[in-house]
Write a protein that holds these residues in place. Structure first.
Motif, PDB file in Angstrom:
ATOM      1  N   PRO A 251       0.733  -1.102   0.353  1.00 35.82           N
ATOM      2  CA  PRO A 251      -0.056   0.050  -0.241  1.00 35.82           C
ATOM      3  C   PRO A 251       0.783   1.491  -0.208  1.00 35.82           C
ATOM      4  N   PRO A 252       0.590   2.457  -0.573  1.00 39.35           N
ATOM      5  CA  PRO A 252       1.596   3.461  -0.615  1.00 39.35           C
ATOM      6  C   PRO A 252       1.981   4.172   0.980  1.00 39.35           C
ATOM      7  N   ASP A 253       1.064   3.938   1.677  1.00 40.95           N
ATOM      8  CA  ASP A 253       2.172   4.648   3.057  1.00 40.95           C
ATOM      9  C   ASP A 253       3.178   3.537   3.780  1.00 40.95           C
ATOM     10  N   ASP A 254       2.899   2.460   3.125  1.00 47.87           N
ATOM     11  CA  ASP A 254       3.921   1.265   3.710  1.00 47.87           C
ATOM     12  C   ASP A 254       5.355   1.494   2.585  1.00 47.87           C
ATOM     13  N   TYR A 255       4.576   1.517   1.098  1.00 50.61           N
ATOM     14  CA  TYR A 255       6.250   2.026  -0.013  1.00 50.61           C
ATOM     15  C   TYR A 255       6.677   2.818   0.201  1.00 50.61           C
TER      16      TYR A 255
ATOM     17  N   PRO B  44       4.665  10.071  -5.492  1.00 55.26           N
ATOM     18  CA  PRO B  44       3.491  10.649  -5.789  1.00 55.26           C
ATOM     19  C   PRO B  44       2.683   9.276  -6.793  1.00 55.26           C
ATOM     20  N   GLY B  45       1.664   9.163  -5.879  1.00 58.56           N
ATOM     21  CA  GLY B  45       0.909   7.675  -6.396  1.00 58.56           C
ATOM     22  C   GLY B  45       1.666   6.287  -6.711  1.00 58.56           C
ATOM     23  N   SER B  46       1.100   5.857  -8.378  1.00 60.36           N
ATOM     24  CA  SER B  46       2.181   4.617  -8.646  1.00 60.36           C
ATOM     25  C   SER B  46       2.245   5.131  -9.803  1.00 60.36           C
ATOM     26  N   ASP B  47       3.159   5.703  -9.463  1.00 58.65           N
ATOM     27  CA  ASP B  47       3.906   6.745 -11.097  1.00 58.65           C
ATOM     28  C   ASP B  47       4.914   6.381 -10.770  1.00 58.65           C
ATOM     29  N   ARG B  48       6.016   6.262 -12.010  1.00 56.52           N
ATOM     30  CA  ARG B  48       7.251   5.516 -12.268  1.00 56.52           C
ATOM     31  C   ARG B  48       8.115   6.476 -12.175  1.00 56.52           C
TER      32      ARG B  48
END
Ligand SMILES: [Zn+2]
Length: 303
Positions: free
Chosen positions: A54-58, A209-213
């Motif tokens: 999940p984004p926070d854990d990432y 930022p989000g799922s951007d690469r």
């Protein structure tokens, strides 16, 4: 000559020689398939593993890999909380003979990862960071027989700060060399850029930022003139190999180019990288120092 480094990767010099003597890359790949593939695929695999979080854990994992590449197991266990043990990112420092200086290990003052310790004769060790040697992070260590105090490093170049050693046989864990190269070093560059550009009116700095690469998005808005930068830091040792890897990426259809930021210490090789990427309008490359200077110039209205 040495062909492979201690990680089983093709030494930079071999690759450079291949290129200088016009051995086609494909021919090298045929004979050394695992070497370059390993570096590139390992990096991609590492990202793929943690991108599932999940984004926070990432964001937490990325930050911890940059901020704490070495620590005692208990400290890591606490910091990583429920995430500890899910990844094979860390290795016991006690299993690494290359950073053991008569029982002590010394973290680099610039990247916090164990410095290489090489016997330099007469019981003395040369201690230096593989990445930050160019910036003067090198010392000597003379073990003192019967001394019970903490070990003291001598010398050190311009930017060699104070270093506290820890027992090489202790329960310390450090990120693997691959993690250090592809996560810790670029991560520290990105956090330094974030810190240098935080607190400017109109400038929004966002990590992951989000799922951007890409890793860092910087947006200028009122009262500044609007502009956006998308940043990915890379700390590859060989710019030739980095250029190959970047050129293999599909062309991005993003509204702004992706800025590949590389360490200022490698600036002398930058023209080579820029020339290799000249045909790619979706990519630009500059050093971390030059990038921060460019954004600050924009904020002052100088462009
Ligand atoms: Zn270092």
């Amino acid at each position: 000559m040495r062909l492979l480094d201690q990680d089983g990767l093709l030494c930079d010099a071999v690759e450079d020689l291949g290129r200088e003597h016009l051995v086609p890359q494909q021919a090298l790949m045929e004979y050394w398939p695992w070497a370059r593939l390993r570096a590139e695929q390992e990096e991609q695999q590492l990202y793929a593993e943690i991108r599932r979080l999940p984004p926070d854990d990432y964001a937490k994992v990325r930050e911890l890999l940059a901020s704490d590449p070495v620590a005692q197991q208990g400290v890591l266990w606490e910091k990583w909380d429920g995430l500890w043990g899910r990844f094979g990112f860390f290795e016991p420092v006690a299993s690494w003979p290359w950073c053991n200086a008569a029982g002590w290990c010394f973290p680099c003052p610039a990247c916090a990862w164990p410095m290489r310790a090489q016997p330099a004769g007469q019981g003395v060790f040369a201690v230096a960071c593989d990445a930050h040697l160019l910036e003067g992070v090198q010392y000597t260590y003379r073990p003192v027989r019967g001394s019970s105090g903490p070990p003291v490093l001598e010398g050190g170049g311009a930017s060699a700060g104070r270093v506290e050693g820890f027992p090489a046989a202790g329960d310390y864990f450090a990120v693997s060399r691959t993690m250090w190269r592809y996560m810790t070093l670029p991560g520290r560059m990105e956090f330094a850029i974030r810190d240098a550009l935080t607190g400017i009116a109109g400038l929004d700095v966002l990590m992951y930022p989000g799922s951007d690469r890409y890793d860092l998005r910087i947006t200028a808005a009122e009262p500044l003139v609007a502009k956006e930068w998308r940043v990915d830091a890379k700390a590859w040792r060989s710019f030739g190999a980095l250029a190959d890897a970047l050129l293999e990426r599909p062309v991005l259809a993003a509204p702004v180019p992706l800025t590949i930021v590389v360490p200022h210490r490698q600036r002398s090789d930058l023209p080579l990288l820029q020339a290799r990427l000249a045909g790619r309008r979706d990519l630009e490359v500059m050093t971390d120092k030059d990038f921060v200077a460019e954004v600050l110039r924009w904020c002052r209205g100088e462009w």
